[in-house]
Scaffold this active site. Sequence first.
Site, PDB file in Angstrom:
ATOM      1  N   LYS A 172       0.820  -1.221   0.000  1.00  0.00           N
ATOM      2  CA  LYS A 172       0.000   0.000   0.000  1.00  0.00           C
ATOM      3  C   LYS A 172       0.856   1.274   0.000  1.00  0.00           C
ATOM      4  O   LYS A 172       0.456   2.279  -0.599  1.00  0.00           O
ATOM      5  CB  LYS A 172      -0.956  -0.001   1.187  1.00  0.00           C
ATOM      6  N   GLY A 231      -1.314   1.133  12.930  1.00  0.00           N
ATOM      7  CA  GLY A 231      -0.738   0.771  11.635  1.00  0.00           C
ATOM      8  C   GLY A 231      -1.495   1.438  10.498  1.00  0.00           C
ATOM      9  O   GLY A 231      -2.204   2.431  10.689  1.00  0.00           O
TER      10      GLY A 231
HETATM   11  P1  NDP Z   1      -0.185  -3.034  10.418  1.00  0.00           P
HETATM   12  O1  NDP Z   1       0.791  -4.162  10.363  1.00  0.00           O
HETATM   13  O2  NDP Z   1       0.109  -1.787   9.694  1.00  0.00           O
HETATM   14  O3  NDP Z   1      -0.405  -2.628  11.967  1.00  0.00           O
HETATM   15  C1  NDP Z   1      -0.621  -3.616  12.907  1.00  0.00           C
HETATM   16  C2  NDP Z   1      -0.953  -2.981  14.255  1.00  0.00           C
HETATM   17  O4  NDP Z   1      -1.356  -4.046  15.122  1.00  0.00           O
HETATM   18  C3  NDP Z   1       0.210  -2.275  14.924  1.00  0.00           C
HETATM   19  O5  NDP Z   1      -0.273  -1.094  15.530  1.00  0.00           O
HETATM   20  C4  NDP Z   1       0.653  -3.287  15.999  1.00  0.00           C
HETATM   21  O6  NDP Z   1       1.174  -2.673  17.153  1.00  0.00           O
HETATM   22  C5  NDP Z   1      -0.651  -3.918  16.360  1.00  0.00           C
HETATM   23  N1  NDP Z   1      -0.503  -5.269  16.908  1.00  0.00           N
HETATM   24  C6  NDP Z   1      -0.138  -6.404  16.284  1.00  0.00           C
HETATM   25  N2  NDP Z   1      -0.170  -7.444  17.111  1.00  0.00           N
HETATM   26  C7  NDP Z   1      -0.580  -6.969  18.322  1.00  0.00           C
HETATM   27  C8  NDP Z   1      -0.824  -7.576  19.592  1.00  0.00           C
HETATM   28  N3  NDP Z   1      -0.646  -8.880  19.769  1.00  0.00           N
HETATM   29  N4  NDP Z   1      -1.249  -6.767  20.581  1.00  0.00           N
HETATM   30  C9  NDP Z   1      -1.440  -5.464  20.407  1.00  0.00           C
HETATM   31  N5  NDP Z   1      -1.224  -4.839  19.224  1.00  0.00           N
HETATM   32  C10 NDP Z   1      -0.806  -5.586  18.194  1.00  0.00           C
HETATM   33  O7  NDP Z   1      -1.579  -3.672   9.970  1.00  0.00           O
HETATM   34  P2  NDP Z   1      -2.790  -2.905   9.254  1.00  0.00           P
HETATM   35  O8  NDP Z   1      -3.043  -1.648   9.996  1.00  0.00           O
HETATM   36  O9  NDP Z   1      -2.563  -2.842   7.800  1.00  0.00           O
HETATM   37  O10 NDP Z   1      -4.002  -3.939   9.475  1.00  0.00           O
HETATM   38  C11 NDP Z   1      -4.553  -4.132  10.756  1.00  0.00           C
HETATM   39  C12 NDP Z   1      -5.670  -5.137  10.675  1.00  0.00           C
HETATM   40  O11 NDP Z   1      -6.775  -4.635   9.917  1.00  0.00           O
HETATM   41  C13 NDP Z   1      -5.266  -6.452   9.998  1.00  0.00           C
HETATM   42  O12 NDP Z   1      -5.771  -7.508  10.761  1.00  0.00           O
HETATM   43  C14 NDP Z   1      -5.937  -6.400   8.656  1.00  0.00           C
HETATM   44  O13 NDP Z   1      -6.288  -7.704   8.213  1.00  0.00           O
HETATM   45  C15 NDP Z   1      -7.189  -5.585   8.965  1.00  0.00           C
HETATM   46  N6  NDP Z   1      -7.697  -4.875   7.790  1.00  0.00           N
HETATM   47  C16 NDP Z   1      -8.973  -5.161   7.367  1.00  0.00           C
HETATM   48  C17 NDP Z   1      -9.501  -4.513   6.282  1.00  0.00           C
HETATM   49  C18 NDP Z   1     -10.889  -4.832   5.835  1.00  0.00           C
HETATM   50  O14 NDP Z   1     -11.266  -4.445   4.718  1.00  0.00           O
HETATM   51  N7  NDP Z   1     -11.697  -5.476   6.654  1.00  0.00           N
HETATM   52  C19 NDP Z   1      -8.720  -3.518   5.503  1.00  0.00           C
HETATM   53  C20 NDP Z   1      -7.405  -3.252   6.067  1.00  0.00           C
HETATM   54  C21 NDP Z   1      -6.926  -3.931   7.152  1.00  0.00           C
HETATM   55  P3  NDP Z   1       2.714  -2.200  17.267  1.00  0.00           P
HETATM   56  O15 NDP Z   1       2.777  -0.894  16.554  1.00  0.00           O
HETATM   57  O16 NDP Z   1       2.965  -2.110  18.718  1.00  0.00           O
HETATM   58  O17 NDP Z   1       3.524  -3.285  16.586  1.00  0.00           O
END
Ligand code: NDP
Length: 302
Positions: A91, A154
């Site tokens: 993206k 994220g």
């Molecule tokens: P990113 O990888 O950019 O961000 C992930 C985030 O999740 C970070 O803030 C990370 O925190 C946090 N995180 C991961 N694991 C944990 C945990 N165990 N406990 C607490 N925080 C955690 O992902 P995206 O933002 O791109 O996507 C996020 C979610 O949204 C995904 O599951 C994706 O599938 C879903 N999504 C769904 C869409 C839809 O159309 N339904 C569209 C886009 C996304 P840290 O910064 O501390 O690492």
Amino acid sequence: MPFKSLGDESATMTRFFPLHPPPPRAMDRYAVIGKPIQHSKSPLIHQAFAQATGQVLTYEKIEGTLGQFAATVDRFRAEGGLGLNVTVPFKTDACAYATDLAESARAAGAANALKFEGDLCLAQNFDGVGLVRDIVHNLGHAVQGKRVLLLGAGGATRGAILPLLAEAPARLFVANRTVDKAMDLVGFFHDQGASTQVLEGGGYPDLHSDAFDIVINATSASLTADLPPLPVTALDANGLAYDMVYGKGLTPFLQLAQRSNVRHLADGVGMLVEQAAEAFAWWRGVRPDTQPVIRQLTVPLV
Ligand code: NDP
């Protein structure tokens, strides 16, 4: 020698030496690019939209290669491709590739839809608007005046902030495990004019015992059956717990909400279909009905 009229000659040629019929027009071509891509529901969604709206097009999956995004997109364009959906991890590459960024893509620093018009590549990010359409229109939860909590900092959170703020919530708190990321993100939107009274950020302990009407899990924790360290006091029993992940049934986050007697639970299938509908309308000029596709893709929350 008298000239023969061109009209006469072409008429004769047509009569006695039929010209080749024009080649059939290649079908308008679209695709989704990501890595991995096998799991993607986008072809199914867009083909359903095309059938329902009478649009003639093809929609395929492209498995991208890290570091090769631009070359792959160039090839797709050279072969006549008209538009792409873009998913993880490309993206931000899509944003860098585009010549024209819509506000949604600029604010998110990421694009999930591209449209090719000659030398131009237009970029949009429809994730946030898809989320808001699902919450407000499909699930019937107005955001206006509500306390909203976004978990994660994220790409998905980044794309959701402006569309959520546009609905005028009373409060929008971004909580993240890595606190600096939440603070940087919130600071970015404050610099763009977002109210510091409404938009706040911090870690999970900063939630204290505050309750929220709408809690959106925008972390990727559900993908690995993990649970963000959310205090149960953040969940209002009359509110909505929304997990952006889809197709996984009751995720640990939704289970926590259920145990806390939260009345309304939802996963991200509606968000997925709504963002696809936005892209389809942008490309084809016709907005499909999303309800039949949402029904088709819904996995019961059990
Ligand atoms: P990113 O990888 O950019 O961000 C992930 C985030 O999740 C970070 O803030 C990370 O925190 C946090 N995180 C991961 N694991 C944990 C945990 N165990 N406990 C607490 N925080 C955690 O992902 P995206 O933002 O791109 O996507 C996020 C979610 O949204 C995904 O599951 C994706 O599938 C879903 N999504 C769904 C869409 C839809 O159309 N339904 C569209 C886009 C996304 P840290 O910064 O501390 O690492």
